[in-house]
Design a protein around this motif. Structure first.
Motif, PDB file in Angstrom:
ATOM      1  N   ASP A  76     -41.241 -18.704  45.177  1.00  0.00           N
ATOM      2  CA  ASP A  76     -41.409 -19.848  44.280  1.00  0.00           C
ATOM      3  C   ASP A  76     -42.787 -20.460  44.527  1.00  0.00           C
ATOM      4  N   MET A  77     -43.672 -20.286  43.563  1.00  0.00           N
ATOM      5  CA  MET A  77     -45.062 -20.737  43.715  1.00  0.00           C
ATOM      6  C   MET A  77     -45.158 -22.259  43.785  1.00  0.00           C
ATOM      7  N   THR A  78     -44.319 -22.969  43.058  1.00  0.00           N
ATOM      8  CA  THR A  78     -44.357 -24.432  43.076  1.00  0.00           C
ATOM      9  C   THR A  78     -43.989 -24.959  44.456  1.00  0.00           C
ATOM     10  N   ALA A  79     -42.955 -24.391  45.062  1.00  0.00           N
ATOM     11  CA  ALA A  79     -42.545 -24.825  46.402  1.00  0.00           C
ATOM     12  C   ALA A  79     -43.622 -24.493  47.429  1.00  0.00           C
ATOM     13  N   ASP A 109     -37.468 -15.057  40.558  1.00  0.00           N
ATOM     14  CA  ASP A 109     -38.602 -14.852  41.450  1.00  0.00           C
ATOM     15  C   ASP A 109     -38.143 -15.009  42.893  1.00  0.00           C
ATOM     16  N   GLN A 126     -46.869 -24.309  46.915  1.00  0.00           N
ATOM     17  CA  GLN A 126     -47.982 -25.249  46.738  1.00  0.00           C
ATOM     18  C   GLN A 126     -47.637 -26.612  47.313  1.00  0.00           C
ATOM     19  N   LEU A 127     -46.391 -27.050  47.115  1.00  0.00           N
ATOM     20  CA  LEU A 127     -45.962 -28.332  47.666  1.00  0.00           C
ATOM     21  C   LEU A 127     -45.989 -28.294  49.191  1.00  0.00           C
ATOM     22  N   ASN A 128     -45.530 -27.204  49.775  1.00  0.00           N
ATOM     23  CA  ASN A 128     -45.545 -27.074  51.236  1.00  0.00           C
ATOM     24  C   ASN A 128     -46.967 -27.055  51.783  1.00  0.00           C
ATOM     25  N   LYS A 172     -49.555 -28.445  50.407  1.00  0.00           N
ATOM     26  CA  LYS A 172     -50.097 -29.793  50.231  1.00  0.00           C
ATOM     27  C   LYS A 172     -49.604 -30.713  51.348  1.00  0.00           C
TER      28      LYS A 172
END
Length: 88
Positions: free
Chosen positions: A31-34, A28, A36-38, A40
């Motif tokens: 990165d969807m997780t990164a 990918d 979302q973390l950013n 947040k």
């Protein structure tokens, strides 16, 4: 239509027996997780700065429109600093 210069039409081994790949298959780009973390972290920074800028305006005795202007200026300063940190 397949671009012959990019060799994207070749699926499987090439005539000389080597496997043709583009080098990034199955990965990918976003990165969807990164992300979302950013988001947040940015939300928590903005919340904290909202509290701090409200306290600064209150300690300086700014009420009414001057207090609101101080809050907006400090909020914009934090937003610009976040954009500069992200190299945007």
């Amino acid at each position: 239509m397949i671009d012959p210069m990019a060799d994207l039409g070749a699926s499987g081994p090439s005539p000389d027996g080597t496997q043709t790949t583009t080098g990034g298959e199955g990965r990918d780009v976003f990165d969807m997780t990164a992300a979302q973390l950013n988001l947040k972290k940015m939300d928590s920074i903005r919340s904290f700065m909202g509290i701090v800028s409200g306290c600064v305006a209150g300690v300086c005795g700014l009420t009414g429109l001057p207090g609101l202007a101080c809050f907006i200026v400090l909020h914009l300063a934090v937003s610009i600093a976040l954009l500069a940190k992200m190299n945007f």
